[in-house]
Design a protein around this motif. Structure first.
Motif, short mmCIF file in Angstrom:
data_model
loop_
_atom_site.label_atom_id
_atom_site.label_comp_id
_atom_site.label_asym_id
_atom_site.label_seq_id
_atom_site.Cartn_x
_atom_site.Cartn_y
_atom_site.Cartn_z
N GLU A 156 3.19 -5.85 4.71
CA GLU A 156 4.09 -6.80 5.55
C GLU A 156 3.65 -7.83 4.84
O GLU A 156 3.89 -8.24 4.24
N ASN A 157 2.02 -7.88 5.45
CA ASN A 157 1.51 -8.98 4.59
C ASN A 157 0.89 -9.19 3.77
O ASN A 157 0.27 -10.05 3.61
N GLY A 158 0.93 -8.24 3.54
CA GLY A 158 0.16 -8.14 2.03
C GLY A 158 -1.72 -7.98 1.92
O GLY A 158 -2.00 -8.28 0.91
N ARG A 159 -1.86 -7.22 3.15
CA ARG A 159 -3.20 -7.41 3.69
C ARG A 159 -3.61 -5.63 2.89
O ARG A 159 -4.50 -5.24 3.24
N ARG A 160 -2.72 -4.73 3.14
CA ARG A 160 -2.86 -3.78 2.67
C ARG A 160 -2.17 -3.20 1.53
O ARG A 160 -1.53 -4.16 0.88
N GLY A 161 -3.22 -2.74 0.76
CA GLY A 161 -3.01 -2.19 -1.11
C GLY A 161 -1.29 -1.59 -0.59
O GLY A 161 -0.45 -1.07 0.43
N VAL A 162 0.10 -0.84 -1.47
CA VAL A 162 0.74 -0.17 -1.68
C VAL A 162 0.75 1.03 -0.94
O VAL A 162 -0.57 2.30 -1.78
N PRO A 163 1.31 2.02 -0.36
CA PRO A 163 0.95 3.17 0.85
C PRO A 163 1.66 4.07 -0.27
O PRO A 163 1.81 3.70 -1.62
N SER A 164 0.37 5.07 0.10
CA SER A 164 0.43 6.53 -0.77
C SER A 164 2.16 6.98 -0.17
O SER A 164 2.61 6.72 0.28
N PRO A 165 2.34 8.10 -1.22
CA PRO A 165 3.65 8.56 -1.30
C PRO A 165 3.74 9.33 -0.07
O PRO A 165 5.47 9.05 0.40
N ASP A 166 2.89 9.75 0.57
CA ASP A 166 2.95 10.27 1.77
C ASP A 166 3.30 9.65 3.11
O ASP A 166 4.30 9.97 4.10
N ILE A 167 3.35 8.75 2.91
CA ILE A 167 3.39 7.43 4.27
C ILE A 167 5.29 6.97 3.63
O ILE A 167 5.36 6.37 4.34
N LEU A 168 5.17 6.16 2.27
CA LEU A 168 6.23 5.77 1.64
C LEU A 168 7.96 7.62 2.45
O LEU A 168 8.67 6.83 2.75
N LYS A 169 7.34 8.84 3.03
CA LYS A 169 8.43 9.84 2.83
C LYS A 169 8.52 9.45 4.28
O LYS A 169 9.39 9.89 4.50
#
Length: 231
Positions: free
Chosen positions: A41-54
């Motif tokens: 949420e703070n922009g300190r991580r890249g866009v998450p993997s599809p597994d995380i999105l699931k």
């Protein structure tokens, strides 16, 4: 085009707040750690993997395809998704560029079983699922996905578990990666070279020698256009 980490983090925060959840509550519902969610949420991580999105789509009350679209994995966003208005509002509120998401149609591409990056895999023709792609990306022909197994293409960065997007055609350009049926029943993924009446199937693994076959002993199923992997 994928959003930046800051852009996606703002979108994720908007979805969470819309559901009236704290980060800790989202952790409990998704099994994604509090620290990871906070960094996203703070922009300190890249866009998450599809597994995380699931894991996030159900507790955030949104669809998996919508999260995949917003994360840039599908390249475009369609107005047919139910939370489009909320997404546009979040873009305006966060001063994101108006062309951050573009309208486009998406299509379902069949996944035809698995293909082993080796010479001894019997060809599988059964559809085991579908993957969504931009209609524009596949507008020039018929496409399908195959799942790679084995390590004979590792020097090309094609590893076990990756999907290859294949354009269905009966030929492969010289030196390109093709899907080839050998002796009528063996499916193989290799670079294809032509030498007179012979075809050379070249692995991308120094441990595996090239294979020279008569052109009459091979049947081209298609040419690989791109490689897809989950991060």
């Amino acid at each position: 085009m994928k959003p930046s980490a800051k852009e996606f983090g703002g979108y994720l925060k908007m979805l969470r707040q819309r559901c009236g959840m704290t980060v800790r509550e989202l952790e409990d519902k998704s099994s994604v750690s509090h620290s990871y969610l906070t960094q996203m949420e703070n922009g300190r991580r890249g866009v998450p993997s599809p597994d995380i999105l699931k894991k996030l789509c159900v507790p955030l009350n949104t669809s998996y395809d919508e999260l995949m679209s917003s994360a840039g994995y599908l390249e475009t966003y369609t107005t047919k998704t139910k939370n489009y208005d909320a997404l546009i509002t979040s873009i305006i509120d966060s001063n994101q560029p108006s062309d951050f998401f573009l309208e486009d149609e998406v299509v379902q591409i069949p996944i035809y079983g698995e293909i082993k990056a080796d010479y001894n895999m019997i060809a599988e023709q059964n559809i085991i699922g579908y993957k969504v792609a931009s209609k524009k990306e596949v507008s020039d022909g018929e496409y399908f996905y195959l799942i790679v197994k084995g390590d004979s293409m590792i020097d090309e960065g094609i590893r076990e578990g990756y999907k290859v997007l294949v354009k269905k055609q009966s030929f492969v350009e010289n030196g390109k990666i093709g899907v080839v049926i050998v002796n009528g029943d063996e499916a193989t993924l290799k670079r294809v070279f032509y030498d007179g009446s012979n075809v050379i199937l070249q692995a991308s693994n120094k441990e595996i020698p090239p294979r020279v076959l008569s052109i009459g002993d091979v049947m081209i199923q298609g040419q690989v256009r791109s490689v897809v992997f989950d991060v």
